[in-house]
Design a protein around this motif. Structure first.
Motif, mmCIF file in Angstrom:
data_model
loop_
_atom_site.group_PDB
_atom_site.id
_atom_site.type_symbol
_atom_site.label_atom_id
_atom_site.label_comp_id
_atom_site.label_asym_id
_atom_site.label_seq_id
_atom_site.Cartn_x
_atom_site.Cartn_y
_atom_site.Cartn_z
ATOM 1 N N ILE A 79 0.962 -1.739 -0.093
ATOM 2 C CA ILE A 79 -0.148 -0.003 0.052
ATOM 3 C C ILE A 79 0.919 1.225 -0.397
ATOM 4 N N ASN A 80 0.059 2.770 -0.269
ATOM 5 C CA ASN A 80 1.481 3.840 -0.810
ATOM 6 C C ASN A 80 0.601 3.990 0.886
ATOM 7 N N PRO A 81 2.452 3.715 1.607
ATOM 8 C CA PRO A 81 2.875 4.723 3.124
ATOM 9 C C PRO A 81 1.888 5.978 3.231
ATOM 10 N N GLU A 82 2.168 6.660 2.220
ATOM 11 C CA GLU A 82 1.716 8.284 2.237
ATOM 12 C C GLU A 82 0.326 8.411 1.979
ATOM 13 N N LEU A 83 -0.572 7.789 2.047
ATOM 14 C CA LEU A 83 -2.351 7.608 1.622
ATOM 15 C C LEU A 83 -2.606 6.188 2.706
ATOM 16 N N PHE A 84 -1.943 5.186 3.264
ATOM 17 C CA PHE A 84 -2.953 4.355 4.380
ATOM 18 C C PHE A 84 -1.380 3.779 4.583
ATOM 19 N N ARG A 85 -1.957 3.616 6.164
ATOM 20 C CA ARG A 85 -0.830 2.564 7.004
ATOM 21 C C ARG A 85 -1.699 2.057 7.873
ATOM 22 N N GLU A 86 -0.483 0.551 8.047
ATOM 23 C CA GLU A 86 -1.562 -0.525 8.457
ATOM 24 C C GLU A 86 -1.280 -0.249 10.124
ATOM 25 N N VAL A 87 -2.596 -0.830 10.802
ATOM 26 C CA VAL A 87 -2.192 -0.260 12.214
ATOM 27 C C VAL A 87 -3.190 -1.143 12.794
ATOM 28 N N TYR A 88 -3.609 -2.549 12.546
ATOM 29 C CA TYR A 88 -4.276 -4.349 12.991
ATOM 30 C C TYR A 88 -4.312 -4.942 12.093
ATOM 31 N N THR A 89 -4.258 -6.157 12.431
ATOM 32 C CA THR A 89 -3.870 -7.166 11.379
ATOM 33 C C THR A 89 -4.321 -8.650 13.111
ATOM 34 N N SER A 90 -5.566 -9.124 12.750
ATOM 35 C CA SER A 90 -5.635 -10.178 13.555
ATOM 36 C C SER A 90 -5.078 -11.544 13.425
ATOM 37 N N LYS A 91 -5.321 -12.375 14.572
ATOM 38 C CA LYS A 91 -4.036 -13.297 14.998
ATOM 39 C C LYS A 91 -4.181 -14.362 13.816
ATOM 40 N N TYR A 92 -5.411 -14.680 13.299
ATOM 41 C CA TYR A 92 -5.458 -15.769 12.119
ATOM 42 C C TYR A 92 -5.428 -15.102 10.550
ATOM 43 N N ASN A 93 -5.276 -13.532 11.056
ATOM 44 C CA ASN A 93 -5.528 -13.451 9.582
ATOM 45 C C ASN A 93 -6.833 -12.792 8.763
ATOM 46 N N LYS A 94 -7.659 -12.589 9.653
ATOM 47 C CA LYS A 94 -9.212 -12.533 8.593
ATOM 48 C C LYS A 94 -9.727 -10.874 8.762
ATOM 49 N N VAL A 95 -8.727 -10.555 9.955
ATOM 50 C CA VAL A 95 -9.117 -8.552 8.837
ATOM 51 C C VAL A 95 -8.453 -7.816 8.878
ATOM 52 N N ARG A 96 -7.878 -6.847 8.513
ATOM 53 C CA ARG A 96 -7.226 -6.338 8.346
ATOM 54 C C ARG A 96 -7.880 -4.381 8.662
ATOM 55 N N ILE A 97 -7.449 -3.615 9.362
ATOM 56 C CA ILE A 97 -7.326 -2.113 9.722
ATOM 57 C C ILE A 97 -6.399 -1.474 9.132
ATOM 58 N N TYR A 98 -6.300 -0.046 8.306
ATOM 59 C CA TYR A 98 -6.373 1.028 7.910
ATOM 60 C C TYR A 98 -6.098 1.430 8.411
ATOM 61 N N LYS A 99 -5.157 2.803 8.604
ATOM 62 C CA LYS A 99 -5.425 4.457 9.365
ATOM 63 C C LYS A 99 -4.973 5.263 7.783
ATOM 64 N N VAL A 100 -6.389 5.663 7.470
ATOM 65 C CA VAL A 100 -6.160 7.125 6.532
ATOM 66 C C VAL A 100 -5.693 8.138 6.637
ATOM 67 N N LEU A 101 -4.639 8.054 5.688
ATOM 68 C CA LEU A 101 -3.958 8.986 5.852
ATOM 69 C C LEU A 101 -4.069 10.410 5.016
ATOM 70 N N LYS A 102 -3.783 11.848 5.204
ATOM 71 C CA LYS A 102 -4.426 13.037 5.200
ATOM 72 C C LYS A 102 -5.947 13.253 5.137
ATOM 73 N N VAL A 103 -6.389 13.276 6.081
ATOM 74 C CA VAL A 103 -7.635 12.873 6.125
ATOM 75 C C VAL A 103 -8.133 14.829 5.994
ATOM 76 N N SER A 104 -8.921 14.651 4.778
ATOM 77 C CA SER A 104 -9.379 16.465 5.220
ATOM 78 C C SER A 104 -10.039 16.779 6.387
ATOM 79 N N LYS A 105 -9.719 17.883 7.174
ATOM 80 C CA LYS A 105 -10.097 17.845 8.620
ATOM 81 C C LYS A 105 -11.324 19.004 7.772
ATOM 82 N N LYS A 106 -10.957 19.445 6.688
ATOM 83 C CA LYS A 106 -12.092 20.449 6.705
ATOM 84 C C LYS A 106 -13.221 19.548 6.301
ATOM 85 N N SER A 107 -13.590 19.136 5.091
ATOM 86 C CA SER A 107 -15.000 18.123 5.221
ATOM 87 C C SER A 107 -15.899 17.153 6.455
ATOM 88 N N ARG A 108 -14.678 16.975 7.554
ATOM 89 C CA ARG A 108 -15.033 16.804 8.368
ATOM 90 C C ARG A 108 -16.359 17.318 8.923
#
Length: 974
Positions: free
Chosen positions: A774-803
């Motif tokens: 994955i492009n490390p400037e856009l997404f960062r892996e933050v969690y992979t479950s014990k048996y690799n059933k679920v993976r979670i990524y943090k979105v980088l450069k989130v638009s604070k204005k839109s939020r």
């Protein structure tokens, strides 16, 4: 003293039953043929059996709780539980004014007006009542146990329906025994399966019971009001209420067409419809639908039909009209009503007043449930049921229930007509949609109970017929002598009454139920009088035949028939035949016991398999260790414990309910699937190229969650994501509504360029497949479950204005100043994206103008989904590129083909399986990374038809997987 009854295979209920205690004497119970003490013993046995069956209905649904604890299962139940918590915490008023801005972000969802709240209200009421009586039970535990409790209540009401339709307590008890354990019912009512159907089955059967009870006699029409109240509960509990209202309406309309219309029927149905519809319209999610939706207007049409029939009947009785006058009046009333209805339709139709059939309802009437809506077509439960599915969920009832159905065709009455109609309609809809096999549970149970109860009663009757004090031979001789004697007074009265009824009908009585009304008012007659009346009728028929202009050969044949019947009746009571009947009865009991024991054992085994919650499951590691895979909950707990309260999580809509219910985080979409375009936007994000996807995602989400690890993970669902997205954003797969280019090219799992560049593939395979990152400037892996059933990524450069823009109440559209109903909007940064999408137009929505381009897109989608490719080409599923060339060359690897085959077996899509084998017979030899293949999966899921199909095409049942296990060993796994 001995209670006598007519001979035969049972004490048959007469066509028209009197009311009150007289009817009880005419039940089809064989207890009427027993001594009083034996009858009491038999009644006690039936009561005891009924109690045992109810306990069994409760116990069999506890397997999941005993195995996994008090855990909510699946996906939808988590929303139901979250809504229940909200109702318990905030109360009735706030619940129905709840606009949830933490789901369907940024639009939100008006939960109070889009939910069927009956189950939530029931759970909170039960929870509070338990607290008042001193029972300390958490709301979670109440929700977990509710399917078990309602499984018992559904069993009780099914027994009541069966009794009301057959007037046989034996059939009712037997039906309860089947309903208690039949897999078709258990699959929607296991402990922890806190879903609408678990409550709705009780509501549906309660409605049907009170409806049938209202038709018992002239004095019981007021039960129609109770049917209406039960129907209101049904409406509040489940969207399947449409089936209930149409089932009752179909039955009432059919009775009129069969000439059984009556004031009783009119009063019962009018009470049911008016009370039920009034209450249904009070449920916010329903509103005015009963008077606008094409799915429900049929019930109103039946009410109009009954009103017209009642007007005609009233005038006939009042003016003593002739037959021709009645028919003329009928045509006049029908013509006036038809003109009025036509005028109303002509005025309202152009205004868009009438609602179209929904895609799911339309799917019940089109071939292979291809609705033209890729979102609806993506759900496995909407696929047609196979013969193997019926055996899996009904087992031996597939063969026993038809026997009961045939029995109902004799001695028909209004209630029996309902049960036969229910059976036919439920079978039709269940064969069209896998999910609706649930409707076959009460049908198969009731019909199976009729067959089993009749056989048990008959067997017991044979035993008691052998007792010395039941001297049938002497009674027959007495009766034979009586044939030459004059008619008894009761016989003369009966004949006179019959003559009067015949004259009335000749004067213009148009319906058979007019006779029923008279019969209902007649006093009860003894068994002896009934025998005399039957003999008188036979003599009368013979005399009429003699005087009629009928060929002599026909007369001779009829007299031969009467003589043969008389001889058979006489032989039936002889001692040798009695002993033969006793032996046959013993055989019937033994065989029946064997089938019932097998059915109960099978149901117990199936209940274990259906009690596995999808949110966690048991598995065996390569070293043979048994473990519980709890990756999904652990991933949601990680979100709950490691992200801000207002964190926004993007995931495919399947997981939205679990993320909101367990992690308590904001979700983009969930299983409500009310907004096709919004889900299509989610599909576009996941199927688009990574950088292009990030430009959308950064305005909507802080985290992205994907399911991995094979089986039914997100790669398996990727074709649906692209198809749904492309139905709104046609630039995802230009010229191909089915998005065949979004897949893989060979057996090694090489992705197509579109798949390789997609955000979904990179999130799924990041650092797990060579060259995929994955492009490390856009997404960062933050969690992979014990048996690799679920993976979670943090979105980088989130638009604070839109939020910030989305969070501002000023940017929501409220239906009135200060109102609770305020819909959110997409941020301005996505205006161009939203402006370029094409709103998906349902085929069945005649209120929406469709263009030629819309129609062409739908035709192309249907053609390609039916197996067609580009014009002039013969396209094959790309997954077949991974099929081996032979059995010996089959490699052990996880490929798109193994994923597809697993989904086929899991979804029981045997037709699709046959099609693949026809295209490439070597698919039967496919093996996944653990050495298992379709043969193992077919055994694991109990797909006997698929096992036979695999063996027929060369599948090896003696092969071993990586753990040295044969396919058949999977049957033992729970």
């Amino acid at each position: 003293p001995v209670l006598r009854a007519p001979r035969g295979l049972g004490h048959q209920k007469p066509p028209h039953t009197p009311s009150g205690a007289a009817q009880g004497a005419q039940q089809s119970d064989m207890t009427a043929k027993m001594p009083a003490l034996a009858a009491l013993v038999f009644l006690a046995v039936k009561c005891s059996a009924f109690i045992v069956f109810c306990w069994n209905a409760y116990k069999i649904r506890l397997h999941a709780i005993e195995e996994y604890g008090r855990v909510i299962h699946e996906f939808d139940p988590w929303f139901n539980y979250r809504a229940t918590e909200y109702l318990a915490e905030h109360g009735w008023t706030e619940f129905f004014h709840w606009f949830d801005h933490r789901s369907w972000y940024p639009l939100g969802r008006p939960v109070g007006t889009t939910i069927y709240p009956g189950m939530q209200i029931s759970a909170v009421v039960i929870w509070k009542v338990l607290g008042w009586v001193g029972i300390d039970m958490s709301l979670n535990d109440v929700c977990v146990f509710m399917p078990c409790w309602y499984g018992v209540s559904a069993t009780v009401f099914l027994a009541a329906v069966t009794y009301e339709c057959t007037h046989s307590s034996s059939a009712a008890v037997a039906a309860a025994g089947v309903m208690a354990v039949i897999p078709a019912h258990i699959m929607r009512s296991v402990g922890g399966g806190y879903d609408n159907e678990s409550v709705a089955m009780t509501c549906m059967l309660a409605t049907f019971y009170f409806w049938c009870r209202s038709l018992r006699n002239d004095q019981s029409w007021w039960y129609g009001s109770l049917a209406g109240l039960a129907y209101i509960y049904m409406v509040a509990a489940w969207g399947g209420y449409i089936f209930v209202i149409n089932m009752v309406a179909f039955h009432a309309g059919a009775l009129v067409m069969l000439g059984r219309g009556s004031s009783k029927l009119f009063k019962s149905y009018a009470l049911f419809y008016l009370i039920g519809t009034w209450g249904a319209m009070k449920v916010p999610v329903v509103g005015w639908a009963p008077l606008k939706s094409l799915e429900q207007l049929g019930a109103l049409a039946v009410l109009i039909l009954l009103c017209m029939n009642e007007v005609v009947e009233h005038q006939r009785r009042k003016r003593k009209m002739s037959f021709n006058e009645v028919m003329l009046l009928r045509m006049q009333v029908l013509g006036v009503a038809g003109l009025c209805v036509a005028a109303i339709v002509a005025v309202l139709l152009p205004t868009g007043y009438f609602g179209p059939l929904s895609a799911r309802i339309r799917g019940l009437f089109v071939r292979h449930t291809r609705t033209g809506n890729p979102l609806v077509d993506s759900v496995a439960e909407h696929q047609p049921a196979s013969s193997q599915a019926y055996w899996q969920y009904l087992h031996v009832m597939c063969y026993i229930a038809p026997i009961g159905f045939i029995q109902l065709l004799w001695n028909r009455d209004d209630s029996k007509y309902f049960l036969t109609a229910f059976a036919c309609v439920a079978y039709y809809f269940s064969i069209r949609m896998m999910r609706l096999i649930l409707l076959m549970a009460p049908v198969a149970s009731s019909l199976g109970g009729v067959a089993i109860g009749t056989m048990v009663e008959w067997a017991i009757c044979q035993i008691f017929n052998l007792m010395p004090d039941m001297d049938d031979e002497e009674e027959e001789e007495d009766e034979d002598e009586d044939e030459d004697k004059p008619s008894t007074p009761s016989k003369a009265v009966a004949a006179d009454a019959a003559g009067k009824k015949g004259r009335k009908q000749a004067a213009g009585a148009p319906s058979k139920v007019a006779e029923a009304d008279v019969a209902d008012k007649e006093p009860a007659v003894s068994a002896a009088d009934k025998i005399q009346k039957m003999k008188a009728n036979r003599k009368k028929a013979a005399a009429q035949l003699d005087s009629a202009w009928v060929p002599d050969d026909v007369k001779k044949l009829y007299k031969l028939y009467l003589d043969a019947k008389k001889q058979l009746d006489h032989a039936w009571g002889q001692t040798p035949v009695k002993f033969m009947r006793m032996i046959l009865a013993a055989i019937v009991v033994i065989v029946l016991y064997g089938y019932c024991t097998e059915f109960n054992h099978y149901s117990q085994q199936m209940s274990w398999g259906m009690s596995n919650p999808s949110i966690m499951f048991k598995a065996q590691l390569r070293n043979g260790q048994n473990v519980i895979i709890d990756d999904y909950r652990e991933a949601y707990w990680w979100l709950r414990d490691n992200t801000p309260q207002d964190a926004r999580v993007m995931a495919w809509w399947d997981y939205g309910y679990q993320i909101a219910g367990i992690a308590n985080r904001i979700t983009i979409a969930d299983g409500n699937t009310w907004n096709h375009e919004h889900i299509a936007t989610l599909g576009k994000c996941l199927s688009s190229e990574e950088t292009a996807a990030h430009k959308i995602v950064r305005h909507l989400a802080d985290y992205v969650l994907v399911w991995t690890g094979g089986g039914g993970d997100d790669l398996a669902k990727s074709p649906h994501m692209a198809r749904i997205g492309n139905s709104v954003y046609h630039d995802i797969c230009p010229g191909d509504p089915t998005c065949r280019q979004f897949g893989f090219t060979d057996r090694a799992g090489t992705p197509t360029p579109m798949m390789a560049a997609s955000l979904l593939y990179k999130l799924h395979s990041h650092n797990q497949k060579p060259g995929v990152q994955i492009n490390p400037e856009l997404f960062r892996e933050v969690y992979t479950s014990k048996y690799n059933k679920v993976r979670i990524y943090k979105v980088l450069k989130v638009s604070k204005k839109s939020r910030k823009w989305i969070a501002s109440p000023a940017n929501r559209n409220c239906d009135a100043p200060g109102s609770w109903y305020c819909v959110g909007n997409y941020p301005p940064a996505l205006d161009e994206l939203i402006a370029n999408r094409t709103s998906f137009k349902q085929l069945e929505d005649f209120n929406t103008k469709r263009t030629a381009k819309d129609d062409e897109y739908t035709r192309e989608y249907m053609r390609r989904m039916a197996g067609g490719g580009d014009a002039g080409s013969k396209e094959r599923p790309y997954e077949l590129e991974f099929a081996p060339n032979s059995k010996d060359s089959a490699e052990w690897a996880d490929t798109p083909l193994t994923t597809k085959l697993w989904g086929i077996v899991h979804g029981n899509k045997i037709s699709e399986f046959r099609a693949l084998i026809k295209l490439n017979p070597n698919v039967v030899h496919v093996r996944s990374g653990d050495g298992r293949g379709p043969m193992w999966w077919a055994y694991e899921h109990g797909r006997t038809d698929m096992v036979k199909l695999l063996m027929t095409n060369g599948g090896d049942p003696n092969a071993f997987d990586s753990k040295g296990k044969k396919p058949a060993s999977m049957m033992k796994m729970k």
